[in-house]
Write a protein that holds these residues in place. Structure first.
Motif, PDB file in Angstrom:
ATOM      1  N   THR A 409       0.827  -1.203   0.000  1.00 22.62           N
ATOM      2  CA  THR A 409       0.000   0.000   0.000  1.00 22.62           C
ATOM      3  C   THR A 409       0.860   1.250   0.000  1.00 22.62           C
ATOM      4  O   THR A 409       0.600   2.213  -0.735  1.00 22.62           O
ATOM      5  N   LEU A 410       1.897   1.243   0.802  1.00 15.44           N
ATOM      6  CA  LEU A 410       2.810   2.387   0.830  1.00 15.44           C
ATOM      7  C   LEU A 410       3.498   2.568  -0.521  1.00 15.44           C
ATOM      8  O   LEU A 410       3.724   3.704  -0.964  1.00 15.44           O
ATOM      9  N   ALA A 411       3.809   1.467  -1.170  1.00 10.30           N
ATOM     10  CA  ALA A 411       4.476   1.553  -2.478  1.00 10.30           C
ATOM     11  C   ALA A 411       3.555   2.135  -3.539  1.00 10.30           C
ATOM     12  O   ALA A 411       4.031   2.647  -4.562  1.00 10.30           O
ATOM     13  N   ALA A 412       2.248   2.084  -3.314  1.00  8.87           N
ATOM     14  CA  ALA A 412       1.294   2.621  -4.286  1.00  8.87           C
ATOM     15  C   ALA A 412       1.147   4.134  -4.197  1.00  8.87           C
ATOM     16  O   ALA A 412       0.488   4.737  -5.047  1.00  8.87           O
ATOM     17  N   VAL A 413       1.778   4.756  -3.194  1.00  7.27           N
ATOM     18  CA  VAL A 413       1.685   6.207  -3.002  1.00  7.27           C
ATOM     19  C   VAL A 413       3.040   6.825  -3.336  1.00  7.27           C
ATOM     20  O   VAL A 413       4.038   6.549  -2.656  1.00  7.27           O
ATOM     21  N   PRO A 414       3.141   7.676  -4.341  1.00 10.85           N
ATOM     22  CA  PRO A 414       4.434   8.276  -4.714  1.00 10.85           C
ATOM     23  C   PRO A 414       4.919   9.279  -3.667  1.00 10.85           C
ATOM     24  O   PRO A 414       4.140   9.797  -2.865  1.00 10.85           O
ATOM     25  N   ASP A 415       6.201   9.574  -3.718  1.00  7.78           N
ATOM     26  CA  ASP A 415       6.776  10.593  -2.836  1.00  7.78           C
ATOM     27  C   ASP A 415       6.306  11.981  -3.256  1.00  7.78           C
ATOM     28  O   ASP A 415       6.066  12.253  -4.441  1.00  7.78           O
ATOM     29  N   GLY A 416       6.198  12.862  -2.268  1.00 11.14           N
ATOM     30  CA  GLY A 416       5.951  14.265  -2.540  1.00 11.14           C
ATOM     31  C   GLY A 416       4.524  14.655  -2.851  1.00 11.14           C
ATOM     32  O   GLY A 416       4.257  15.836  -3.087  1.00 11.14           O
ATOM     33  N   VAL A 417       3.592  13.700  -2.833  1.00  9.20           N
ATOM     34  CA  VAL A 417       2.210  14.032  -3.161  1.00  9.20           C
ATOM     35  C   VAL A 417       1.463  14.446  -1.888  1.00  9.20           C
ATOM     36  O   VAL A 417       1.934  14.284  -0.769  1.00  9.20           O
ATOM     37  N   VAL A 418       0.264  15.013  -2.074  1.00 12.55           N
ATOM     38  CA  VAL A 418      -0.607  15.367  -0.964  1.00 12.55           C
ATOM     39  C   VAL A 418      -1.504  14.169  -0.664  1.00 12.55           C
ATOM     40  O   VAL A 418      -2.172  13.649  -1.571  1.00 12.55           O
ATOM     41  N   VAL A 419      -1.500  13.715   0.587  1.00 13.94           N
ATOM     42  CA  VAL A 419      -2.233  12.515   0.983  1.00 13.94           C
ATOM     43  C   VAL A 419      -3.197  12.853   2.109  1.00 13.94           C
ATOM     44  O   VAL A 419      -2.827  13.536   3.069  1.00 13.94           O
ATOM     45  N   GLU A 420      -4.408  12.361   1.993  1.00 12.87           N
ATOM     46  CA  GLU A 420      -5.370  12.421   3.086  1.00 12.87           C
ATOM     47  C   GLU A 420      -5.550  10.999   3.597  1.00 12.87           C
ATOM     48  O   GLU A 420      -5.820  10.077   2.809  1.00 12.87           O
ATOM     49  N   VAL A 444      -8.649  19.073  -1.536  1.00  9.88           N
ATOM     50  CA  VAL A 444      -8.678  17.806  -2.274  1.00  9.88           C
ATOM     51  C   VAL A 444      -7.259  17.257  -2.387  1.00  9.88           C
ATOM     52  O   VAL A 444      -6.358  17.938  -2.889  1.00  9.88           O
ATOM     53  N   PRO A 445      -7.016  16.037  -1.918  1.00 11.77           N
ATOM     54  CA  PRO A 445      -5.658  15.480  -1.958  1.00 11.77           C
ATOM     55  C   PRO A 445      -5.368  14.821  -3.300  1.00 11.77           C
ATOM     56  O   PRO A 445      -6.263  14.585  -4.119  1.00 11.77           O
ATOM     57  N   ASP A 446      -4.111  14.507  -3.522  1.00  9.56           N
ATOM     58  CA  ASP A 446      -3.735  13.703  -4.689  1.00  9.56           C
ATOM     59  C   ASP A 446      -4.114  12.241  -4.476  1.00  9.56           C
ATOM     60  O   ASP A 446      -4.525  11.556  -5.416  1.00  9.56           O
ATOM     61  N   TYR A 447      -3.956  11.782  -3.230  1.00  8.25           N
ATOM     62  CA  TYR A 447      -4.249  10.387  -2.901  1.00  8.25           C
ATOM     63  C   TYR A 447      -5.045  10.335  -1.593  1.00  8.25           C
ATOM     64  O   TYR A 447      -4.824  11.143  -0.676  1.00  8.25           O
ATOM     65  N   LEU A 448      -5.938   9.368  -1.523  1.00  7.81           N
ATOM     66  CA  LEU A 448      -6.706   9.099  -0.308  1.00  7.81           C
ATOM     67  C   LEU A 448      -6.392   7.674   0.132  1.00  7.81           C
ATOM     68  O   LEU A 448      -6.525   6.723  -0.666  1.00  7.81           O
ATOM     69  N   VAL A 449      -5.926   7.511   1.387  1.00  2.00           N
ATOM     70  CA  VAL A 449      -5.518   6.203   1.899  1.00  2.00           C
ATOM     71  C   VAL A 449      -6.300   5.910   3.172  1.00  2.00           C
ATOM     72  O   VAL A 449      -6.318   6.736   4.097  1.00  2.00           O
ATOM     73  N   ILE A 450      -6.954   4.748   3.225  1.00  2.00           N
ATOM     74  CA  ILE A 450      -7.663   4.365   4.441  1.00  2.00           C
ATOM     75  C   ILE A 450      -7.289   2.938   4.830  1.00  2.00           C
ATOM     76  O   ILE A 450      -6.875   2.131   3.985  1.00  2.00           O
TER      77      ILE A 450
END
Length: 493
Positions: A409-420, A444-450
């Protein structure tokens, strides 16, 4: 055996020149200072050998626990995310604006903790949320060394070392380690240094350490005020009352000026949680089993003899704001709230033993010899109930059945993006992304992680796309990763 040859004579002095003084003169000032410092270090080395070992052991055990939490992906502390963003801001010489707490939230408007600026250089060298956990463990180890150093002259090497170790593994510190990083980590060694200095009648050290407490958290200004009264009374010098004035002044300045000025709501955010008049209007409501249990633990682990010392009065402000609050979470011994009570309790025990030995009450003088054993026995009996005991069965407590899913899951989120995100993977994302907590009103974030299993997102909110529609109805998201309860969606367009 032939005689050694005489050294060659030096050139004779010119006729009429004054005689040469070959006697050694006094050492230069720098050399005198260096020699004195070296002697002092050699003198202190034996005295600090055992305390350093105890402190290192405490820090190591706590760090092993933190690493076990980290590797098992059970680090789910909202506060750790907050303080990691604060450390990152300080590392870049920026104001502590923390998005986890709220969009553009200035964290010095939440609690007054300017001493946390010390985290900046450490985080700059080791940029990870795990760094803060290690820093906290080292600070607790330093406090354990200080308590051990105070205990050994009074109780001897063996008992003094055991008391220092019992302090380092005390319930208040263990629960603080379990709860992960909080600013009170800096208060624990400062209180230990201040009260140990009072015990040894080193008033300047006590005053300096006590004065720094107000920079850790706003309520500790009142603790500093009581400490100032204690120092003035023990030293028989009214001039030390300035420490009390400093504590009260810092508390008033922080709660009436600084915090309201920087808080988005223009107020001291936690002032409303303490209604003294309402609490005192119904004295019976003040009683709660959780409060009684907290007090009982403070007494039993010190063999009860801590009550013989006026040091216990320093715990008054902390116990007052906790027990007078309507928040049940403040009453129990869990979380990090009792960490600042531990140095007070254990130094009060040492002072109580010393006072009892010199007192006129015969039975108390006799009990003073056994009080450390009583406290150590109580600690040993209660130890299996406290967090670090989980290390005896890591397969049960740190099995990490979803570790592979968390890494993917962490690998699916790139560095430097805005995450909620919720707290599930917050501490693992905060180092390399701009993290917002989904409990707030965020852009509004670039990625949403739950984390639908343990992240704290309400189950009724549904899957990640339903959460996205609920929080950002005008934005479009697409699912990019789903595994073992972890879900990631990316904003489209």
């Amino acid at each position: 055996m032939p005689a050694r040859p005489d050294p060659a004579p030096s050139d004779p002095a010119p006729v009429g020149a004054p005689p040469i003084d070959t006697a050694p003169g006094p050492p230069a000032p720098r050399r005198r200072t260096a020699v004195a410092l070296a002697r002092r270090v050699r003198a202190l080395a034996p005295a600090w050998g055992l305390p350093t070992a105890v402190g290192a052991l405490v820090a190591a055990l706590c760090t092993v626990y933190s690493l076990a939490q980290w590797d098992a992906f059970v680090v789910k502390s909202w506060d750790l995310g907050i303080f990691t963003q604060l450390a990152a801001r300080y590392a870049h010489l920026e104001a502590p604006v923390v998005h986890v707490k709220g969009p553009d939230y200035h964290l010095l408007g939440d609690h007054f903790h300017p001493l946390l600026v010390l985290l900046g250089p450490v985080y700059a060298a080791f940029p990870s949320a795990l760094t803060l956990l290690v820093v906290q463990n080292v600070l607790l180890g330093v406090a354990a060394a200080v308590v051990t150093r105070a205990a050994v002259p009074l109780l001897g090497q063996v008992v003094g070392g055991l008391v220092g170790l019992a302090f380092g593994l005390s319930w208040g510190l263990q629960y603080a380690v379990e709860a992960q990083f909080h600013e009170i980590a800096f208060a624990v060694p400062l209180l230990a240094v201040a009260l140990a200095a009072v015990l040894r009648e080193r008033w300047r050290t006590a005053v300096v350490a006590g004065a720094l407490l107000v920079l850790v958290k706003e309520d500790l200004g009142l603790t500093t005020a009581v400490l100032g009264l204690l120092v003035a009374w023990r030293a028989r010098r009214a001039s030390y009352l300035w420490l009390s004035a400093w504590g009260v002044g810092a508390f008033v300045l922080a709660t009436r000026v600084v915090l309201p000025a920087l808080n988005p709501a223009g107020e001291w955010a936690y002032g409303s949680r303490l209604d003294v008049l309402a609490a005192l209007s119904d004295p019976l409501a003040l009683y709660a089993p959780a409060k009684a249990y907290t007090l009982w633990l403070l007494v039993v682990v010190t063999g009860g003899i801590a009550l013989r010392s006026p040091f216990v009065l320093v715990a008054g402000p902390t116990l007052a704001w906790r027990f007078l609050s309507a928040e049940p979470g403040y009453w129990a011994p869990t979380w990090h709230y009792s960490a600042v009570l531990m140095p007070i309790a254990y130094l009060a025990m040492l002072d109580g033993i010393d006072r009892a030995r010199r007192g006129r009450v015969g039975w108390l003088r006799r009990y003073a010899r056994y009080a450390p054993a009583v406290g150590l026995t109580a600690t040993l009996v209660l130890l299996p109930q406290w967090p670090l005991w989980q290390l005896t069965n890591p397969g049960l407590h740190f099995a990490a059945p979803r570790a592979d899913a968390a890494r993917a899951t962490l690998a699916a989120v790139p560095d430097g993006v805005v995450v909620e995100t919720d707290v599930g993977l917050m501490s693992y994302l905060v180092d390399r992304t701009d993290v917002y907590y989904l409990g707030n009103r965020n852009p509004v974030p670039d990625y949403l992680v739950i984390d639908r299993v343990g992240g704290g997102t309400p189950q009724e909110w549904g899957d990640v796309l339903q959460v996205a529609r609920l929080l950002h109805p005008d934005a479009t998201f697409e699912v990019v990763h789903v595994q073992d309860g972890y879900e990631v969606a990316r904003a489209v367009g």
